[in-house]
Design a protein around this motif. Structure first.
Motif, short mmCIF file in Angstrom:
data_model
loop_
_atom_site.label_atom_id
_atom_site.label_comp_id
_atom_site.label_asym_id
_atom_site.label_seq_id
_atom_site.Cartn_x
_atom_site.Cartn_y
_atom_site.Cartn_z
N ILE A 2 1.68 79.67 16.54
CA ILE A 2 0.29 79.55 16.12
C ILE A 2 -0.35 80.92 15.95
O ILE A 2 -1.08 81.17 14.98
N ARG A 21 -6.72 75.76 17.37
CA ARG A 21 -5.44 75.09 17.10
C ARG A 21 -4.76 74.62 18.38
O ARG A 21 -4.12 73.57 18.40
N LEU A 22 -4.92 75.40 19.45
CA LEU A 22 -4.27 75.04 20.70
C LEU A 22 -5.01 73.96 21.48
O LEU A 22 -4.39 73.04 22.03
N ASP A 28 -8.08 71.59 17.70
CA ASP A 28 -7.35 71.19 16.49
C ASP A 28 -8.20 70.32 15.58
O ASP A 28 -7.81 69.20 15.22
N GLY A 33 2.31 72.47 25.58
CA GLY A 33 1.55 72.84 24.38
C GLY A 33 1.58 74.32 24.10
O GLY A 33 1.50 74.75 22.94
N LEU A 34 1.73 75.11 25.16
CA LEU A 34 1.74 76.56 24.98
C LEU A 34 3.05 77.07 24.39
O LEU A 34 3.16 78.23 24.02
N ARG A 60 3.99 76.40 21.65
CA ARG A 60 3.68 76.63 20.24
C ARG A 60 2.82 77.88 20.05
O ARG A 60 2.46 78.21 18.92
N THR A 61 2.48 78.56 21.13
CA THR A 61 1.51 79.65 21.05
C THR A 61 1.96 80.76 20.12
O THR A 61 1.19 81.23 19.28
N SER A 106 -7.52 79.49 19.44
CA SER A 106 -8.06 78.60 20.48
C SER A 106 -8.28 77.20 19.93
O SER A 106 -7.97 76.20 20.60
N ASN A 111 -3.72 67.37 23.32
CA ASN A 111 -4.17 68.70 23.70
C ASN A 111 -5.31 68.65 24.72
O ASN A 111 -5.68 67.58 25.19
#
Length: 266
Positions: free
Chosen positions: A79, A117-118, A121, A72-73, A75-76, A115, A192
């Motif tokens: 984002i 969005r990660l 969401d 998932g990170l 996409r950091t 935070s 997530n």
């Protein structure tokens, strides 16, 4: 903090050797904080920050570790860039009556959005949530090491208890939004942090209170610490334009090299 079954250390220790003596002790299992104070902010044997229930701490730690190191990170960066640009493109709701923008407040809004969005969401009101986070932090630092007598005087601590409850209720609403999203989703890909916790709760691994506290602690983890650090970094760069120029040059060099490598791969 405990140094055995019957001895409690004082919250203020002046000598480094005394601190070392406590920390190296085999029965040192928790951080500073009164039980009543931690219960007030929902951290007693819940969440990860002040959770002294070792078995439970190890269990929730796996969720935090996965969220902070998992796919998932990846996409950091995307984002962070998207959130920063969207906030800079619309500063109208952050301007005061003189038309000025509080940069620290802007950074806090960006960090909360990232935070969210990660790890969550869901739609949220950043300013409203930040206000509740601020009051929660004030409560946290006020009640953390208060003596038990403080909590017997309801009129004295009720304001702080209510402030902590406000944020807990707000996080609970966000979790319920996420739960509704999951129930309505056609497929469940790339779960997530909050979704993983919700499923753990549905399987009986975690309580609803622990899920709420874990999400709360993930959300409050950065708005002040990261925002203030970035704010002072920007302030120092403003005071040292030569350093700012060198950083920009390095960024341009690295991004240009990255673009070249990407083109070569194609």
């Amino acid at each position: 903090m405990s140094e055995g079954k019957n001895i409690r250390t004082k919250p203020h220790i002046s000598r480094p050797s005394a601190v070392y003596h406590v920390l190296k002790h085999s029965q040192y299992t928790s951080r500073f904080g009164s039980r009543a104070g931690l219960q007030c902010v929902g951290m007693h044997e819940q969440g990860i920050i002040f959770n002294s229930n070792i078995a439970l701490w190890k269990k929730v730690r796996t969720f935090f570790a996965k969220a902070l190191t998992g796919p998932g990170l990846q996409r950091t960066l995307e984002i962070c860039t998207s959130s920063t640009n969207s906030h800079l493109d619309d500063l109208s709701h952050l301007r005061d009556v003189q038309g000025q923008v509080d940069v620290l407040n802007l950074l806090r809004c960006i960090v909360v959005d990232i935070s969210n969005r990660l790890f969550l969401d869901v739609p949220l009101n950043e300013q409203n949530l930040l206000s509740k986070i601020h009051k929660y932090f004030e409560t946290w630092q006020t009640v953390l090491i208060k003596p038990d007598i403080y909590f017997r005087l309801k009129w004295l601590h009720e304001k702080h208890r209510n402030a902590a409850q406000e944020l807990q209720d707000a996080i609970e609403e966000l979790i319920e939004q996420k739960r509704s999203q999951l129930l309505q989703a056609d497929k469940l890909d790339n779960l997530n942090f909050t979704a993983e916790l919700i499923f753990a709760q549905s399987h009986g691994e975690l309580t609803a209170e622990n899920v709420r506290q874990c999400v709360l602690e993930m959300v409050i983890a950065a708005p002040d610490t990261l925002s203030i650090s970035v704010f002072f970094m920007l302030l120092l760069l403003k005071q040292n334009p030569d350093v700012e120029l060198r950083i920009l040059q390095e960024i341009h060099t690295v991004t240009a090299e990255g673009a070249t490598v990407h083109l070569r791969k194609k």
